[in-house]
Scaffold this motif. Structure first.
Motif, short mmCIF file in Angstrom:
data_model
loop_
_atom_site.label_atom_id
_atom_site.label_comp_id
_atom_site.label_asym_id
_atom_site.label_seq_id
_atom_site.Cartn_x
_atom_site.Cartn_y
_atom_site.Cartn_z
N PHE A 66 58.97 17.05 49.94
CA PHE A 66 58.28 17.89 48.97
C PHE A 66 57.48 18.96 49.71
O PHE A 66 57.06 18.75 50.85
N VAL A 67 57.28 20.10 49.06
CA VAL A 67 56.31 21.09 49.55
C VAL A 67 55.36 21.40 48.41
O VAL A 67 55.78 21.65 47.27
N LEU A 68 54.07 21.35 48.72
CA LEU A 68 53.02 21.71 47.78
C LEU A 68 52.43 23.01 48.31
O LEU A 68 51.83 23.02 49.39
N THR A 69 52.65 24.10 47.60
CA THR A 69 52.38 25.42 48.14
C THR A 69 51.21 26.11 47.44
O THR A 69 50.80 25.72 46.34
N PHE A 75 56.79 21.32 44.54
CA PHE A 75 58.24 21.52 44.58
C PHE A 75 58.91 20.31 45.22
O PHE A 75 58.37 19.67 46.12
N HIS A 76 60.12 20.01 44.73
CA HIS A 76 60.97 19.02 45.37
C HIS A 76 62.31 19.66 45.69
O HIS A 76 62.65 20.73 45.16
N ARG A 77 63.07 19.02 46.56
CA ARG A 77 64.34 19.60 46.97
C ARG A 77 65.42 19.20 45.97
O ARG A 77 65.63 18.01 45.70
N GLY A 78 66.10 20.21 45.42
CA GLY A 78 67.15 19.95 44.45
C GLY A 78 68.44 19.52 45.12
O GLY A 78 68.56 19.48 46.35
N ALA A 79 69.44 19.20 44.29
CA ALA A 79 70.74 18.74 44.79
C ALA A 79 71.41 19.79 45.65
O ALA A 79 72.20 19.47 46.55
N ASP A 80 71.09 21.07 45.40
CA ASP A 80 71.69 22.16 46.18
C ASP A 80 70.90 22.46 47.46
O ASP A 80 71.22 23.39 48.19
N GLY A 81 69.85 21.67 47.71
CA GLY A 81 69.05 21.87 48.92
C GLY A 81 67.92 22.86 48.77
O GLY A 81 67.12 23.03 49.70
N ASP A 85 60.90 23.56 41.03
CA ASP A 85 59.72 23.03 40.36
C ASP A 85 59.91 21.54 40.10
O ASP A 85 61.00 21.11 39.69
N TYR A 86 58.85 20.77 40.30
CA TYR A 86 58.90 19.34 40.03
C TYR A 86 58.07 19.10 38.77
O TYR A 86 56.85 19.19 38.80
N GLY A 87 58.75 18.82 37.66
CA GLY A 87 58.06 18.67 36.39
C GLY A 87 57.58 20.01 35.87
O GLY A 87 58.07 21.07 36.28
N ASP A 88 56.60 19.98 34.97
CA ASP A 88 56.10 21.22 34.36
C ASP A 88 54.76 21.66 34.93
O ASP A 88 54.11 22.55 34.39
N ARG A 185 51.84 10.98 40.61
CA ARG A 185 52.24 10.59 39.25
C ARG A 185 53.74 10.72 39.05
O ARG A 185 54.40 9.82 38.50
N LEU A 186 54.30 11.83 39.51
CA LEU A 186 55.73 12.07 39.33
C LEU A 186 56.59 11.08 40.11
O LEU A 186 57.68 10.71 39.66
N THR A 187 56.13 10.67 41.27
CA THR A 187 56.91 9.75 42.10
C THR A 187 56.58 8.28 41.84
O THR A 187 57.26 7.40 42.36
N GLY A 188 55.53 8.04 41.05
CA GLY A 188 55.13 6.67 40.80
C GLY A 188 54.41 6.03 41.98
O GLY A 188 54.33 4.80 42.08
#
Length: 256
Positions: A66-69, A75-81, A85-88, A185-188
């Motif tokens: 993840f990168v928190l900018t 942000f998290h890394r999507g399937a395309d690399g 955005d991670y959540g809203d 929260r998003l990752t539990g």
């Protein structure tokens, strides 16, 4: 016990005065932690394109999960690399800041006037909007921060984050700390399973114990950070930058 690492980038992981700029032991230890499912987030004041540039330039052997900018976005890394955005959270962050800057228009104009009349600082804009500044020196920034701390009280929710000679204006509800809390929260992953490390003023919101139970700073951290880490029961390392973070992680792992 630790499931998520949240580390600042410049001055915490990366030592721009050293060769190599990241101690090899950091990546060795990170690989060991990842074998146990530990995730890594770079929590930085850099904007997204700038941290992408930094990661490419340094050719890290490991890429963060993840990168928190910008001291607030997640942000998290999507399937395309690509970073996505991670959540809203980022959308809500943008909306809140748009409303805040609209309410703070008079304050921002007064800040511009102060900078022009009393300092050599350079205002930083996003379009037509004043979003921060760069001072000529640390001493000048100390004086500017005193002015900002006093004047920002005029607009509820208006805050600023300082890193060396730079300041970014922001909503008080969005910081490295609250972004880390949202990532948890998003990752539990709970606060009790999060390690956070940083070296400068803008790292304080993630180092006071509210969002990470395990907190640390390298030996090159500013005194305010060292004090906050100590008061939160964390570890103040002797080593500089990544060497200090390795030292802190080994300290905490020894106590697990």
């Amino acid at each position: 016990m630790i499931k998520l690492l949240s580390t600042d980038f410049d001055g915490t992981i990366v030592d721009h005065e050293a060769t190599p700029r990241v101690h090899p032991d950091f990546f060795t230890l990170l690989a060991q932690l990842r074998e146990h499912g530990v995730l890594w987030a770079v929590n930085t004041g850099r904007v997204l394109w700038h941290i992408e540039e930094g990661l490419r330039e340094l050719e890290f052997p490991a890429v963060p999960d993840f990168v928190l900018t910008s001291e607030r976005e997640v942000f998290h890394r999507g399937a395309d690399g690509r970073w996505q955005d991670y959540g809203d959270w980022n959308a809500r962050c943008a909306e809140e800041h748009a409303r805040l800057f609209s309410k703070a228009s008079v304050l921002l104009a007064d800040i511009e006037e102060y900078l022009a009349k009393h300092t050599k600082a350079h205002p930083i804009y996003e379009g037509q909007r004043l979003i921060g500044l760069a001072a000529e020196s640390l001493d000048e920034m100390d004086e500017i921060v005193e002015f900002l701390a006093r004047e920002s009280k005029r607009v509820p929710g208006f805050q600023f984050m300082r890193n060396t000679i730079y300041v970014r204006f922001c909503h008080e509800a969005y910081s490295k700390g609250t972004a880390l809390g949202e990532l948890g929260r998003l990752t539990g992953i709970s606060r009790d399973e999060i390690f956070a490390a940083g070296d400068h003023y803008n790292d304080l919101p993630m180092l006071d114990g509210r969002h990470a139970a395990w907190v640390a700073c390298p030996g090159n951290a500013v005194e305010a950070v060292k004090r906050t880490v100590s008061e939160a029961g964390g570890y103040v390392a002797d080593g500089v930058c990544s060497a200090g973070i390795v030292e802190a992680l080994r300290h905490f792992r020894a106590g697990e």
